[in-house]
Enzyme design. Structure first.
Site, PDB file in Angstrom:
ATOM      1  N   LYS A  13     -24.133 -25.863  15.688  1.00  0.00           N
ATOM      2  CA  LYS A  13     -24.744 -24.523  15.722  1.00  0.00           C
ATOM      3  C   LYS A  13     -25.636 -24.368  16.953  1.00  0.00           C
ATOM      4  O   LYS A  13     -26.114 -25.371  17.523  1.00  0.00           O
ATOM      5  CB  LYS A  13     -25.562 -24.257  14.460  1.00  0.00           C
ATOM      6  CG  LYS A  13     -26.694 -25.262  14.157  1.00  0.00           C
ATOM      7  CD  LYS A  13     -27.996 -25.022  14.851  1.00  0.00           C
ATOM      8  CE  LYS A  13     -29.051 -26.075  14.519  1.00  0.00           C
ATOM      9  NZ  LYS A  13     -30.265 -26.011  15.316  1.00  0.00           N
ATOM     10  N   GLY A 104     -30.373 -30.874  18.907  1.00  0.00           N
ATOM     11  CA  GLY A 104     -30.723 -29.516  18.493  1.00  0.00           C
ATOM     12  C   GLY A 104     -29.510 -28.681  18.131  1.00  0.00           C
ATOM     13  O   GLY A 104     -29.600 -27.477  17.905  1.00  0.00           O
ATOM     14  N   GLY A 106     -27.561 -29.368  15.522  1.00  0.00           N
ATOM     15  CA  GLY A 106     -27.325 -29.448  14.070  1.00  0.00           C
ATOM     16  C   GLY A 106     -26.222 -30.401  13.673  1.00  0.00           C
ATOM     17  O   GLY A 106     -25.648 -30.253  12.595  1.00  0.00           O
ATOM     18  N   SER A 109     -26.859 -32.156  10.314  1.00  0.00           N
ATOM     19  CA  SER A 109     -26.826 -31.168   9.216  1.00  0.00           C
ATOM     20  C   SER A 109     -25.400 -30.672   8.988  1.00  0.00           C
ATOM     21  O   SER A 109     -24.993 -30.433   7.850  1.00  0.00           O
ATOM     22  CB  SER A 109     -27.707 -29.962   9.548  1.00  0.00           C
ATOM     23  OG  SER A 109     -29.002 -30.374   9.880  1.00  0.00           O
ATOM     24  N   ASP A 142     -31.804 -27.389   7.742  1.00  0.00           N
ATOM     25  CA  ASP A 142     -30.710 -26.609   8.332  1.00  0.00           C
ATOM     26  C   ASP A 142     -29.435 -26.618   7.486  1.00  0.00           C
ATOM     27  O   ASP A 142     -28.491 -25.900   7.781  1.00  0.00           O
ATOM     28  CB  ASP A 142     -30.327 -27.195   9.706  1.00  0.00           C
ATOM     29  CG  ASP A 142     -31.316 -26.804  10.790  1.00  0.00           C
ATOM     30  OD1 ASP A 142     -32.099 -25.870  10.562  1.00  0.00           O
ATOM     31  OD2 ASP A 142     -31.289 -27.445  11.858  1.00  0.00           O
TER      32      ASP A 142
HETATM   33  O1  C5P Z   1     -36.053 -30.536   6.754  1.00  0.00           O
HETATM   34  P1  C5P Z   1     -35.825 -31.446   7.915  1.00  0.00           P
HETATM   35  O2  C5P Z   1     -35.727 -32.885   7.502  1.00  0.00           O
HETATM   36  O3  C5P Z   1     -34.710 -31.020   8.785  1.00  0.00           O
HETATM   37  O4  C5P Z   1     -37.104 -31.307   8.814  1.00  0.00           O
HETATM   38  C1  C5P Z   1     -37.517 -32.324   9.689  1.00  0.00           C
HETATM   39  C2  C5P Z   1     -38.951 -32.087  10.090  1.00  0.00           C
HETATM   40  O5  C5P Z   1     -39.018 -30.966  10.974  1.00  0.00           O
HETATM   41  C3  C5P Z   1     -39.904 -31.774   8.987  1.00  0.00           C
HETATM   42  O6  C5P Z   1     -40.414 -32.945   8.391  1.00  0.00           O
HETATM   43  C4  C5P Z   1     -40.988 -30.997   9.709  1.00  0.00           C
HETATM   44  O7  C5P Z   1     -41.843 -31.878  10.406  1.00  0.00           O
HETATM   45  C5  C5P Z   1     -40.196 -30.227  10.737  1.00  0.00           C
HETATM   46  N1  C5P Z   1     -39.837 -28.879  10.270  1.00  0.00           N
HETATM   47  C6  C5P Z   1     -40.833 -27.930  10.154  1.00  0.00           C
HETATM   48  N2  C5P Z   1     -40.521 -26.674   9.714  1.00  0.00           N
HETATM   49  C7  C5P Z   1     -39.252 -26.346   9.400  1.00  0.00           C
HETATM   50  C8  C5P Z   1     -38.225 -27.294   9.521  1.00  0.00           C
HETATM   51  C9  C5P Z   1     -38.552 -28.560   9.962  1.00  0.00           C
HETATM   52  O8  C5P Z   1     -42.008 -28.212  10.445  1.00  0.00           O
HETATM   53  N3  C5P Z   1     -38.986 -25.106   8.983  1.00  0.00           N
END
Ligand code: C5P
Length: 287
Positions: A13, A104, A106, A109, A142
């Site tokens: 993405k 970046g 994805g 994900s 994501d």
């Molecule tokens: O949810 P995910 O594991 O992809 O997120 C990784 C990290 O990215 C989170 O622990 C957080 O530090 C940051 N993040 C965030 N706000 C979001 C998505 C991710 O701060 N909306």
């Protein structure tokens, strides 16, 4: 499903815009983003097996390393699905990597989303899209957006998604031999007191109608200033894409990949000539 198992494309993405609205009490950030799936994709094949196993092919050609073992998001997805699917069993999950790792775009994900969809079929779980999205949200912010398979407007932490209409567009993606971890990019945004971008309405209109001349200058990502400050080569790649004639350029997700918007496929190929290893891709991918 065949005896060879279930095979799915795991599309990468781009974030056409990424607006960070603020830090939440739970440590995540409230955001708004137009997530555009692109033709660049990993392949995910699942087969019945004893136990759960993930194998990754092709990663050696790509920058960075694929997290092995327990850190692999496809494995996390399989375990999360196993928790809610009564008919779960073992599986061998084979990932053919083409998406740059931690760039970046994805990739992790996408692999997780494709694994959820493929195992839902292989195991006969029959989970509906809303339940799969809940499982996906537990795997990564994501993942719910990547389960949809088309462009989405993403809000909240990433779990609030609404389908969006985006005309097919052509992009040149420049990646680096390193990734930027999302927790770092969001923490830098906090530390730097970085700002939130504009109301995305005009951008969404241009994306829907496919007016790339209008869309180009409207692309934005609020994580760019903090990431550019620490990785000037990413800022340089953006400037070079614009010099090479891209109508706009934007870092995707938390970086480090930068995507340049072009008028059409031929224009994208022409721009890509100036960048070693650049990928020409379009989104949304043809169904
Ligand atoms: O949810 P995910 O594991 O992809 O997120 C990784 C990290 O990215 C989170 O622990 C957080 O530090 C940051 N993040 C965030 N706000 C979001 C998505 C991710 O701060 N909306």
């Amino acid at each position: 499903m065949t005896r060879a198992g279930v095979l799915r494309e795991a599309n990468a993405k781009l974030n056409v815009f990424l607006r960070v609205l603020g830090r939440r009490g739970d440590g995540y950030h409230e955001l708004e983003s137009l997530v555009l799936p692109i033709s660049l994709a990993d392949g995910v094949r699942v087969r019945r097996a004893d136990g759960l196993r993930v194998t990754v092919k092709g990663a050696e050609r790509l920058a960075g390393a694929v997290p092995a073992g327990g850190l692999n998001l496809a494995l996390v997805a399989a375990l999360a699905l196993g928790d809610v699917c009564e008919r779960s069993g073992g599986a061998e999950i084979e990932i053919t990597k083409r998406i740059p790792v931690a760039g970046g775009l994805g990739g992790g994900s996408a692999d997780a989303a494709a694994t959820l969809l493929a195992l839902n079929e292989l195991w006969g779980c029959r989970l509906d899209p809303a339940t799969l999205a809940d499982v996906g949200a537990r795997v990564g912010s994501d993942v719910p957006a990547m389960l949809v398979g088309g462009p989405v407007l993403m809000r909240g932490r990433g779990e609030l998604i609404a389908p969006a209409t985006v005309a097919r567009s052509w992009w040149v993606i420049v990646s680096f031999g390193f990734g930027v971890r999302s927790p770092d990019a969001y923490r830098w945004w906090d530390e730097d007191g970085a700002s939130s971008g504009p109301d995305p309405e005009p951008l969404l209109d241009a994306a829907e109608t496919g007016d790339v001349e209008v869309l180009g200058p409207l692309l934005f990502n609020d994580l760019e200033p903090p990431v550019f400050a620490r990785h000037p080569e990413v800022a340089e790649a953006k400037a070079r894409l614009l010099e090479a004639g891209a109508l706009g350029a934007v870092m995707s997700g938390s970086g480090s990949s930068v995507a340049g918007l072009s008028r059409d496929e031929a224009h994208a190929k022409e721009i890509a000539l100036g960048f070693r290893g650049a990928v020409v891709t379009s989104g949304p991918p043809a169904a």
